[in-house]
Write an enzyme that holds these catalytic residues in place. Sequence first.
Site, PDB file in Angstrom:
ATOM      1  N   SER A 146      -2.554   5.322  -0.724  1.00 17.93           N
ATOM      2  CA  SER A 146      -3.511   4.257  -0.386  1.00 17.93           C
ATOM      3  C   SER A 146      -4.386   4.732   0.768  1.00 17.93           C
ATOM      4  CB  SER A 146      -2.772   2.988   0.057  1.00 17.93           C
ATOM      5  OG  SER A 146      -1.924   2.534  -0.955  1.00 17.93           O
ATOM      6  N   ASN A 197       0.857  -1.183   0.000  1.00 17.48           N
ATOM      7  CA  ASN A 197       0.000   0.000   0.000  1.00 17.48           C
ATOM      8  C   ASN A 197       0.891   1.230   0.000  1.00 17.48           C
ATOM      9  OD1 ASN A 197      -2.886  -1.039   0.400  1.00 17.48           O
ATOM     10  ND2 ASN A 197      -1.664  -2.211   1.873  1.00 17.48           N
ATOM     11  N   GLU A 198       1.156   1.711  -1.187  1.00 17.01           N
ATOM     12  CA  GLU A 198       2.071   2.838  -1.361  1.00 17.01           C
ATOM     13  C   GLU A 198       1.366   4.138  -0.977  1.00 17.01           C
ATOM     14  OE1 GLU A 198       5.015   2.287  -1.697  1.00 17.01           O
ATOM     15  OE2 GLU A 198       5.505   0.755  -3.173  1.00 17.01           O
ATOM     16  N   PRO A 199       2.134   5.228  -0.833  1.00 18.51           N
ATOM     17  CA  PRO A 199       1.508   6.521  -0.530  1.00 18.51           C
ATOM     18  C   PRO A 199       0.336   6.780  -1.473  1.00 18.51           C
ATOM     19  CG  PRO A 199       3.870   6.732  -0.456  1.00 18.51           C
ATOM     20  CD  PRO A 199       3.596   5.332  -0.904  1.00 18.51           C
TER      21      PRO A 199
END
Length: 642
Positions: free
Chosen positions: A165, A161-163
């Site tokens: 998300s 869950n990258e920035p």
Amino acid sequence: MGSLPSEAEQYERIRTTVFQSAESAVRLVAASIARLMWKRAAEGRTAVLGLATGSTPVKLYRELIRLHRDEGLSFSNVVTFNLDEYYGLPPHHPESYRHFMEVQLFDHVDISPENIHVPDGLISRSEVFGYCQEYERKILATGGIDVQILGIGRTGHIGFNEPGSGVDSRTRMVALDRLTRRDAARDFRGEENVPAYAITMGVGTILEAKELALLAWGESKAAIVREAIEGPQIDTVPASFLQRHPNCQCYLDEAAARELTRFRFPWKVGPVDWTPSLTRKAVVSLASDLHKPVLRLRDEDYAENGLATLILETGSAYSLNIRIFNELQHTITGWPGGKPNADDSNRPVPAVPGQKRVLVFGPEPLDAELGMAGTLHRLRGHQHEVTFAYLTSGNLGVPDNEARMAISLLHELSADRPMVSQGKDRLELLSDELEKKAAFDEDSRVLRQFKGLIRKAEARASCQVLGLDPSKVLFLDLPFYEKGRYRQFNAADEDVTAVRELCRRIQPHQIYLTGSGAEPGSVSGISFRLVVSALEECAGESWMKACQVWLYASGERPWSPHEIEMAVPLSPAELAVKLDCLYHHRSQRSQTPFLATQSGESWQQAENNNRSTAQHYDRLGLAEYEAIESFRCHKDAESRFS
Ligand code: F6R
């Protein structure tokens, strides 16, 4: 959840425990997982574990395997769900998370294959949505995840869950952040080989687990760990959403915890014992925050910035400023081997003996050069007897195209010159192995050896720039590295013995090493520990009692002057020599020029770090230098958190 946070933890929004080492942390986490498994087994129920991959949980899995082997912990009642998988990788791919889990855990315990769930990286694009919903349904059908293990990426991701998300995000396909791909580049031998997409559980999915355990080791995680634990809940740092979970516990080693307020500014969280090192830290950070030289700090500056007690205890800003200024001044020396025939009472290195035996350890070629090439050059210039020992060959870090180029050169040579023709068979073998392997396959033994030779040639050329005696440039090729691969290194007695015997043979007056804050499973983290173990074994020996052990800064971040015990200034000409030395490690340049311009080559970063240390000293009111290399004593570094 238990008690309220202590005074020291008042800024922390996730319950956090800091351990001296990752090993002690994972023992605790593994013991708590084992208790759950035993309890559930006794009740005839399953335990549902949410698992992560990457470097962080490797030691945890080793401890669980040990519990299985030595203490009869059975996985027969365990169901697992992994957080994520690279999209596009088949399960047998050496970098797939499925393969990782098999090698690191599943193959060593009695878990039933049907109880294992890892997202399928090969699911067709049109089926991804339904597949992800089904993954969630399977989690729910087991009654939900009991304990979810989490690592944290430098982007602040959990799972993938990258920035960006959201807190409600569910299991889905995502694009990987550039920094995440860069961090995975070593495993994939080049950023361009790292998949662009992944399937991951969402933040919302993760938050539904009954208990969360976030683990982080090494100083490269310190900044993002602080944001996750102390910062606002925000989707640019998805791990910050863990603050919402009523039963989330964070386990850190000291290096990963170093940016938390209780360690960074302990005086902000309660009364402190103003030790010399803490005092220096407070004064330097006050001067840096106020953009003032140390000698211009006023009593009011201290009082208005939460440091009134420091002034009360030391009398006045005037005397405190002078004391710290002098301390900083005394860290600066152009004589890293000591200045012969000079008063050394205020110098970091004793004057005697005038000519020292110096032993420098580099975990992989380039590490020591990034940290201390200028100092190495100076030590040599001052006629000290410098031995430079590369602990590992670094062969895993050589991209195929570099090997291809070297093979082509040798081919040309052997075509023209019959005297190298005996080498031809070997050359053909190398070419074949290189060409028949798929982009992600592991290198064969011969190929690794050949790549090691490339790095050795680069290292020798770079040492020549520094004026080092070629007979004193040693390659230890430690077995832990030659037998292992990234994330799967296991240092053993034979590694420590090789280092110990070298130390005994040289009996150095000074030793230089790095890696004290590195991630414990990394080459530099392992190298640090095994050199320290070797030195501990030599502790009673007379040469060791007189030996100074210095740590040099890794390329990662510039040290603040309060952390530095020896600052070696470099002139513009010396900085140029350093860069010339670094450029010889050409196989280590970024394989993706676009990314290199974004985040900088390692030598650019080293140059920036050395310049920024010099600028920091200058801003504090000390002399203005072009660049500074920084060092601290090993013993002091060890007691930093005690
Ligand atoms: C892996 C995962 C990731 C990693 C994170 C840290 O399954 O979900 O979030 O935990 O990228 O990776 P390492 O541990 O390699 O630093």
